[in-house]
Motif scaffolding. Structure first.
Motif, mmCIF file in Angstrom:
data_model
loop_
_atom_site.group_PDB
_atom_site.id
_atom_site.type_symbol
_atom_site.label_atom_id
_atom_site.label_comp_id
_atom_site.label_asym_id
_atom_site.label_seq_id
_atom_site.Cartn_x
_atom_site.Cartn_y
_atom_site.Cartn_z
ATOM 1 N N UNK A 13 10.854 16.405 -1.421
ATOM 2 C CA UNK A 13 12.235 16.013 -1.163
ATOM 3 C C UNK A 13 12.723 15.138 -2.296
ATOM 4 N N UNK A 14 14.039 15.011 -2.403
ATOM 5 C CA UNK A 14 14.639 14.249 -3.494
ATOM 6 C C UNK A 14 15.716 13.326 -2.934
ATOM 7 N N UNK A 15 15.707 12.096 -3.409
ATOM 8 C CA UNK A 15 16.808 11.182 -3.111
ATOM 9 C C UNK A 15 17.513 10.884 -4.425
ATOM 10 N N UNK A 16 18.826 11.090 -4.421
ATOM 11 C CA UNK A 16 19.652 10.819 -5.590
ATOM 12 C C UNK A 16 20.392 9.513 -5.372
ATOM 13 N N UNK A 17 20.149 8.548 -6.257
ATOM 14 C CA UNK A 17 20.783 7.241 -6.163
ATOM 15 C C UNK A 17 22.060 7.243 -6.996
ATOM 16 N N UNK A 39 12.093 3.447 -3.024
ATOM 17 C CA UNK A 39 12.062 4.667 -2.217
ATOM 18 C C UNK A 39 10.986 5.635 -2.713
ATOM 19 N N UNK A 40 10.832 5.722 -4.037
ATOM 20 C CA UNK A 40 9.795 6.607 -4.585
ATOM 21 C C UNK A 40 8.403 6.166 -4.138
ATOM 22 N N UNK A 41 8.169 4.840 -4.131
ATOM 23 C CA UNK A 41 6.872 4.330 -3.660
ATOM 24 C C UNK A 41 6.680 4.627 -2.176
ATOM 25 N N UNK A 42 7.733 4.395 -1.394
ATOM 26 C CA UNK A 42 7.625 4.589 0.055
ATOM 27 C C UNK A 42 7.349 6.048 0.414
ATOM 28 N N UNK A 43 7.881 6.973 -0.386
ATOM 29 C CA UNK A 43 7.735 8.392 -0.061
ATOM 30 C C UNK A 43 6.752 9.151 -0.917
ATOM 31 N N UNK A 44 5.924 8.421 -1.676
ATOM 32 C CA UNK A 44 5.001 9.085 -2.611
ATOM 33 C C UNK A 44 4.082 10.072 -1.887
ATOM 34 N N UNK A 45 3.575 9.692 -0.731
ATOM 35 C CA UNK A 45 2.636 10.568 -0.015
ATOM 36 C C UNK A 45 3.285 11.862 0.447
ATOM 37 N N UNK A 90 15.293 -0.523 5.652
ATOM 38 C CA UNK A 90 16.174 0.383 6.395
ATOM 39 C C UNK A 90 16.381 1.671 5.609
ATOM 40 N N UNK A 91 16.612 1.549 4.308
ATOM 41 C CA UNK A 91 16.822 2.727 3.469
ATOM 42 C C UNK A 91 15.591 3.629 3.481
ATOM 43 N N UNK A 92 14.416 3.039 3.346
ATOM 44 C CA UNK A 92 13.181 3.829 3.338
ATOM 45 C C UNK A 92 12.953 4.514 4.683
ATOM 46 N N UNK A 93 13.191 3.784 5.769
ATOM 47 C CA UNK A 93 13.013 4.349 7.109
ATOM 48 C C UNK A 93 13.922 5.567 7.294
ATOM 49 N N UNK A 94 15.170 5.438 6.848
ATOM 50 C CA UNK A 94 16.142 6.519 6.996
ATOM 51 C C UNK A 94 15.769 7.717 6.133
ATOM 52 N N UNK A 95 15.432 7.481 4.880
ATOM 53 C CA UNK A 95 15.121 8.586 3.965
ATOM 54 C C UNK A 95 13.869 9.338 4.417
ATOM 55 N N UNK A 96 12.821 8.611 4.778
ATOM 56 C CA UNK A 96 11.589 9.283 5.213
ATOM 57 C C UNK A 96 11.790 9.999 6.545
ATOM 58 N N UNK A 97 12.624 9.439 7.398
ATOM 59 C CA UNK A 97 12.894 10.086 8.678
ATOM 60 C C UNK A 97 13.708 11.357 8.545
ATOM 61 N N UNK A 98 14.732 11.318 7.686
ATOM 62 C CA UNK A 98 15.619 12.474 7.576
ATOM 63 C C UNK A 98 15.039 13.582 6.703
ATOM 64 N N UNK A 99 14.323 13.233 5.652
ATOM 65 C CA UNK A 99 13.803 14.259 4.744
ATOM 66 C C UNK A 99 12.453 14.817 5.171
#
Length: 236
Positions: free
Chosen positions: A10-14, A41-47, A192-201
């Motif tokens: 997945x990709x998040x565009x800032x 966010x990249x660290x939070x979603x690395x896995x 909050x941002x990490x929780x949302x991004x990992x949850x939605x993607x």
């Protein structure tokens, strides 16, 4: 080194902040201010194979009907599709970048929109209201400091009210006593941002406050307070 192209999940565009009207080039200050969130966010979603990119605008101005920052955001999503293929995308913007994220959400690759202190125009009977139909089918989270003197938090609330009617997967958090940059509660906003991004993607379970905000009817789910210590792991 980030994950290889084949491992991207997945990709998040800032989308950095900008200005309502300007003919100047992109702001290096606004770009630099966005990099820490991208790294977080990249660290939070690395896995999960999350890749975060900070979008480089062609200029810093929205410039009325041209909506240049939103045009650049759509171009960036198309570039993600070209580079990574069919992966879920989250648009995450601050200030004018938040408006660009909301406006560009209609791209078919976009699954989620995170708008932090989005800059929105004042209500004008002579102009069409900010559109919300493009948000249908996406998860949308808005967070705004109650003491923001640059972008009126009530305008983001009104937009969230209209968006909720078009898309039930809309929520909004209020960061009490914080300003436009959301510095006072930086750690909570990042969590909050990490929780949302990992949850939605990636389908991770949302933290209870986020799940409650999505489920609650207006105005509760659109004025959800961001609690101090959100995302902090309690000590045993």
């Amino acid at each position: 080194m980030g994950p290889s192209v084949t491992a991207v999940g997945g990709v998040v565009l800032l989308l950095p902040d900008g200005e309502p009207e300007s003919g100047r080039g992109p702001s290096p200050v606004a770009h630099a201010a966005t990099v820490p969130m991208a790294r977080h966010l990249a660290r939070a979603g690395r896995a999960d194979g999350l890749v975060a990119h900070v979008v480089r605008y062609r200029g810093r101005g929205w410039n009325g009907a041209d909506a240049r920052l939103a045009v650049d955001a759509r171009w960036a999503v198309s570039e993600v599709v070209r580079r990574y293929g069919d992966v879920p995308v989250c648009l995450a913007g601050r200030g004018m970048g938040g408006r660009a994220a909301l406006r560009a959400a209609g791209h078919t690759a976009v699954n989620a929109v995170l708008a932090l202190a989005p800059w929105l125009p004042e209500d004008d009977v002579a102009a069409a209201p900010e559109p919300v139909k493009q948000l249908a089918g996406r998860h949308v989270l808005i967070a705004h400091g109650t003491n923001d003197t640059r972008t009126d938090p009530e305008l983001s609330y009104r937009l969230a009210e209209r968006a909720k009617k078009a898309n039930r997967d809309t929520c909004r958090f209020e960061v009490h006593s914080d300003g436009h940059a959301l510095r006072e509660h930086h750690a909570e906003v990042a969590a909050l941002a990490a929780d949302f991004v990992l949850g939605t993607l990636f389908g991770h379970p949302f933290a209870r406050p986020v799940a409650d905000a999505f489920a609650a009817p207006p105005p509760l789910g659109l004025r959800m307070p961001l609690a101090s210590g959100f995302g902090r792991v309690p000590r045993r």
